[in-house]
Scaffold this motif. Structure first.
Motif, PDB file in Angstrom:
ATOM      1  N   HIS A   1       7.464   5.426   4.162  1.00 15.97           N
ATOM      2  CA  HIS A   1       7.712   4.015   3.835  1.00 15.97           C
ATOM      3  C   HIS A   1       8.945   3.495   4.580  1.00 15.97           C
ATOM      4  O   HIS A   1       8.915   2.406   5.159  1.00 15.97           O
TER       5      HIS A   1
ATOM      6  N   ALA B   1       1.567   6.674  -6.959  1.00 19.18           N
ATOM      7  CA  ALA B   1       0.514   7.632  -7.336  1.00 19.18           C
ATOM      8  C   ALA B   1       1.056   9.057  -7.292  1.00 19.18           C
ATOM      9  O   ALA B   1       0.742   9.886  -8.170  1.00 19.18           O
ATOM     10  N   ALA B   2       1.883   9.355  -6.296  1.00 20.06           N
ATOM     11  CA  ALA B   2       2.472  10.696  -6.208  1.00 20.06           C
ATOM     12  C   ALA B   2       3.445  10.936  -7.355  1.00 20.06           C
ATOM     13  O   ALA B   2       3.499  12.047  -7.923  1.00 20.06           O
TER      14      ALA B   2
ATOM     15  N   ALA C   1       4.669  15.217  -2.246  1.00 19.87           N
ATOM     16  CA  ALA C   1       3.938  14.019  -1.817  1.00 19.87           C
ATOM     17  C   ALA C   1       4.781  12.769  -2.004  1.00 19.87           C
ATOM     18  O   ALA C   1       4.752  11.856  -1.162  1.00 19.87           O
TER      19      ALA C   1
ATOM     20  N   ALA D   1       0.827  -1.210   0.000  1.00 15.03           N
ATOM     21  CA  ALA D   1       0.000   0.000   0.000  1.00 15.03           C
ATOM     22  C   ALA D   1       0.863   1.262   0.000  1.00 15.03           C
ATOM     23  O   ALA D   1       0.545   2.250  -0.685  1.00 15.03           O
ATOM     24  N   GLU D   2       1.968   1.224   0.740  1.00 14.20           N
ATOM     25  CA  GLU D   2       2.874   2.382   0.772  1.00 14.20           C
ATOM     26  C   GLU D   2       3.488   2.624  -0.597  1.00 14.20           C
ATOM     27  O   GLU D   2       3.609   3.767  -1.053  1.00 14.20           O
ATOM     28  N   HIS D   3       3.869   1.542  -1.262  1.00 14.01           N
ATOM     29  CA  HIS D   3       4.457   1.684  -2.596  1.00 14.01           C
ATOM     30  C   HIS D   3       3.447   2.241  -3.597  1.00 14.01           C
ATOM     31  O   HIS D   3       3.797   3.064  -4.459  1.00 14.01           O
ATOM     32  N   LEU D   4       2.219   1.801  -3.500  1.00 11.79           N
ATOM     33  CA  LEU D   4       1.201   2.295  -4.425  1.00 11.79           C
ATOM     34  C   LEU D   4       0.931   3.780  -4.190  1.00 11.79           C
ATOM     35  O   LEU D   4       0.715   4.545  -5.142  1.00 11.79           O
ATOM     36  N   ALA D   5       0.943   4.214  -2.926  1.00  6.95           N
ATOM     37  CA  ALA D   5       0.772   5.640  -2.623  1.00  6.95           C
ATOM     38  C   ALA D   5       1.942   6.448  -3.170  1.00  6.95           C
ATOM     39  O   ALA D   5       1.757   7.550  -3.727  1.00  6.95           O
ATOM     40  N   LEU D   6       3.128   5.906  -3.038  1.00  5.96           N
ATOM     41  CA  LEU D   6       4.316   6.570  -3.579  1.00  5.96           C
ATOM     42  C   LEU D   6       4.226   6.677  -5.096  1.00  5.96           C
ATOM     43  O   LEU D   6       4.494   7.749  -5.668  1.00  5.96           O
TER      44      LEU D   6
ATOM     45  N   ALA E   1       5.844  10.280   0.979  1.00  6.05           N
ATOM     46  CA  ALA E   1       5.469   8.864   0.914  1.00  6.05           C
ATOM     47  C   ALA E   1       6.692   7.968   1.079  1.00  6.05           C
ATOM     48  O   ALA E   1       6.642   6.949   1.787  1.00  6.05           O
TER      49      ALA E   1
END
Length: 222
Positions: A201, A184-185, A193, A177-182, A197
């Motif tokens: 992480h 996306a930024a 962002a 989930a952290e990688h996907l948020a990163l 992120a």
């Protein structure tokens, strides 16, 4: 002749790194130079040059009249290393968001898709390899050789701990989930962002490593 010698000791240094990271040369262990020369079919000169390289990286230490030993990374070392990694890799993510091309982001998206597949199948080893590839790709996208050099040295030291943060309960899903948020930024080219992120992480990686270390200590305790 000098270039050949340099190439050989670089190859030996890389072989030694592999032995250390694979645990064949354990943290704190004595480095038996004659045995290594025999197993690698090399002379003492390239081995000693390689050991100097690894000593500069912090992977080994030399003790006068005793020889060379694989370094050990303590919990205190990790507490000092990870905040620096979070800052530096956060900066790498910031610069990557500013500079990455559409094609480079597409390649990074494919790496994240691979990461998700491994997470869903709970293939820890494959997930870890994809995770490392993503970090290395983001560092490369920052296109800052000085930043890459310092991060690379710190990541080698952190790897000496030989603790697998993905063993912590729930960490695999959290990491993905952290990688996907990163990502996306990065896709949004939102540099602050992306920096935040990546920083978060790595902070959570350190927290997960503490949990793994506590769990291992509890299993060992009588």
């Amino acid at each position: 002749m000098r270039a050949v010698r340099s190439s050989l000791h670089d190859e030996v240094a890389e072989r030694l790194r592999t032995l250390i990271f694979d645990g064949e040369l354990a943290p704190g262990s004595f480095i038996d130079e004659p045995a290594l020369c025999a197993s690698l079919a090399i002379s003492r000169t390239p081995l000693r040059e390689a050991l100097k390289v690894l000593a500069a990286e912090g992977l080994v230490r030399h003790e006068p009249r005793r020889g060379s030993f694989v370094n050990q990374v303590t919990a205190q070392d990790l507490d000092q290393i990870f905040p620096m990694l979070a800052l530096l890799e956060g900066r790498a993510a910031f610069e990557a968001a500013q500079q990455a091309s559409d094609a480079e982001l597409q390649a990074l998206q494919e790496l994240h898709a691979r990461l998700q597949r491994h997470a869903r199948a709970r293939r820890i080893t494959d997930y870890y390899a994809a995770n490392v590839a993503i970090h290395e790709a983001i560092i490369a996208l920052a296109d800052n050789p000085w930043l890459a050099m310092v991060i690379g040295d710190l990541r080698k030291l952190a790897k000496l701990a030989r603790l697998q943060q993905l063993q912590a309960p729930g960490r695999l899903e959290q990491s993905c989930a952290e990688h996907l948020a990163l990502f996306a930024a990065l896709q949004a080219r939102d540099a602050p962002a992306a920096q935040a992120a990546m920083h978060e992480h790595l902070v959570r990686q350190r927290e997960a490593l503490r949990e793994v270390a506590r769990s291992q200590a509890n299993r060992i305790a009588p």
